[in-house]
Design a protein around this motif. Structure first.
Motif, PDB file in Angstrom:
ATOM      1  N   PHE A 181       0.783   4.158  -2.891  1.00  0.00           N
ATOM      2  CA  PHE A 181       0.528   5.567  -2.583  1.00  0.00           C
ATOM      3  C   PHE A 181       1.700   6.447  -3.033  1.00  0.00           C
ATOM      4  O   PHE A 181       1.489   7.525  -3.594  1.00  0.00           O
ATOM      5  CB  PHE A 181       0.271   5.775  -1.093  1.00  0.00           C
ATOM      6  N   VAL A 186      -9.048   6.485   1.621  1.00  0.00           N
ATOM      7  CA  VAL A 186      -9.324   5.149   1.076  1.00  0.00           C
ATOM      8  C   VAL A 186      -8.306   4.148   1.608  1.00  0.00           C
ATOM      9  O   VAL A 186      -8.673   3.042   2.031  1.00  0.00           O
ATOM     10  CB  VAL A 186      -9.337   5.179  -0.468  1.00  0.00           C
ATOM     11  N   ILE A 187      -7.043   4.524   1.612  1.00  0.00           N
ATOM     12  CA  ILE A 187      -6.006   3.632   2.115  1.00  0.00           C
ATOM     13  C   ILE A 187      -6.230   3.326   3.591  1.00  0.00           C
ATOM     14  O   ILE A 187      -6.092   2.175   4.030  1.00  0.00           O
ATOM     15  CB  ILE A 187      -4.601   4.229   1.862  1.00  0.00           C
ATOM     16  N   VAL A 227      -8.392  12.069  -0.932  1.00  0.00           N
ATOM     17  CA  VAL A 227      -9.324  10.946  -1.042  1.00  0.00           C
ATOM     18  C   VAL A 227      -8.566   9.629  -0.944  1.00  0.00           C
ATOM     19  O   VAL A 227      -8.987   8.712  -0.222  1.00  0.00           O
ATOM     20  CB  VAL A 227     -10.126  11.033  -2.360  1.00  0.00           C
ATOM     21  N   SER A 228      -7.445   9.532  -1.640  1.00  0.00           N
ATOM     22  CA  SER A 228      -6.684   8.283  -1.615  1.00  0.00           C
ATOM     23  C   SER A 228      -6.150   7.979  -0.217  1.00  0.00           C
ATOM     24  O   SER A 228      -6.081   6.816   0.188  1.00  0.00           O
ATOM     25  CB  SER A 228      -5.550   8.309  -2.641  1.00  0.00           C
ATOM     26  N   THR A 229      -5.807   9.002   0.542  1.00  0.00           N
ATOM     27  CA  THR A 229      -5.343   8.787   1.917  1.00  0.00           C
ATOM     28  C   THR A 229      -6.443   8.157   2.758  1.00  0.00           C
ATOM     29  O   THR A 229      -6.204   7.190   3.489  1.00  0.00           O
ATOM     30  CB  THR A 229      -4.895  10.116   2.541  1.00  0.00           C
ATOM     31  N   TRP A 262       1.603   6.934  -6.765  1.00  0.00           N
ATOM     32  CA  TRP A 262       0.505   7.852  -7.087  1.00  0.00           C
ATOM     33  C   TRP A 262       0.900   9.295  -6.767  1.00  0.00           C
ATOM     34  O   TRP A 262       0.675  10.208  -7.556  1.00  0.00           O
ATOM     35  CB  TRP A 262      -0.740   7.412  -6.342  1.00  0.00           C
ATOM     36  N   TYR A 282       1.634  12.523  -9.382  1.00  0.00           N
ATOM     37  CA  TYR A 282       1.019  13.843  -9.190  1.00  0.00           C
ATOM     38  C   TYR A 282       2.082  14.947  -9.210  1.00  0.00           C
ATOM     39  O   TYR A 282       1.934  15.958  -9.904  1.00  0.00           O
ATOM     40  CB  TYR A 282       0.235  13.857  -7.881  1.00  0.00           C
ATOM     41  N   LEU A 330      -7.720  14.450  -5.052  1.00  0.00           N
ATOM     42  CA  LEU A 330      -7.704  12.983  -5.030  1.00  0.00           C
ATOM     43  C   LEU A 330      -6.593  12.433  -4.124  1.00  0.00           C
ATOM     44  O   LEU A 330      -6.692  11.299  -3.645  1.00  0.00           O
ATOM     45  CB  LEU A 330      -7.560  12.428  -6.450  1.00  0.00           C
ATOM     46  N   GLN A 331      -5.570  13.241  -3.861  1.00  0.00           N
ATOM     47  CA  GLN A 331      -4.542  12.814  -2.894  1.00  0.00           C
ATOM     48  C   GLN A 331      -5.164  12.635  -1.515  1.00  0.00           C
ATOM     49  O   GLN A 331      -4.873  11.671  -0.812  1.00  0.00           O
ATOM     50  CB  GLN A 331      -3.400  13.845  -2.829  1.00  0.00           C
ATOM     51  N   LEU A 371       0.822  -1.210   0.000  1.00  0.00           N
ATOM     52  CA  LEU A 371       0.000   0.000   0.000  1.00  0.00           C
ATOM     53  C   LEU A 371       0.858   1.264   0.000  1.00  0.00           C
ATOM     54  O   LEU A 371       0.518   2.240  -0.675  1.00  0.00           O
ATOM     55  CB  LEU A 371      -0.924   0.025   1.211  1.00  0.00           C
TER      56      LEU A 371
END
Length: 120
Positions: free
Chosen positions: A49, A92-93, A88-90, A52, A56, A85-86, A45
């Motif tokens: 991240f 989500v992770i 959001v991804s945090t 990703w 960016y 989205l950074q 993970l």
């Protein structure tokens, strides 16, 4: 009079050559398997991240035309969307980790905790 004279027999530190309950569990194959499972998940993970995030940053630095592209004729740009989205991804992770830990890590960790408590 030494510091150990005040400790009733049967209490205090175990002899140096016998491992504690924590050390026994730490050396067990079950604990090693739990650590491997945890590390494999965390490192995977983390790598996803970081890639990703690096994409960016590189797009922001070298693809400014793409990142400045407006969406739908408004002031919202691709760069702004990627930046949001950074966040959001945090989240989500974090959610994925909690679900994974609840299902795959916590039951085994609880079993090992009970094993340590039995030995104490």
């Amino acid at each position: 009079m030494s510091a150990t004279d005040d400790i009733p027999s049967g209490q205090g530190s175990p002899p140096a050559d016998s491992p504690t309950a924590y050390q026994e569990v730490q050396r067990s194959p079950e604990f090693a398997a739990l650590r491997r499972r945890w590390r494999r998940f965390i490192f995977t993970l983390s790598a996803v991240f970081l890639v990703w995030f690096l994409v960016y940053v590189l797009l922001a630095a070298y693809a400014t035309g793409f990142m400045n592209t407006t969406i739908g004729g408004s002031n919202i740009t691709v760069g702004l969307i990627f930046g949001l989205l950074q966040f959001v991804s945090t989240f989500v992770i974090a959610t994925v980790y909690v679900r994974y830990a609840d299902k795959h890590l916590d039951p085994e960790a609880e079993r090992l905790r009970l094993l340590v408590e039995e030995k104490l």
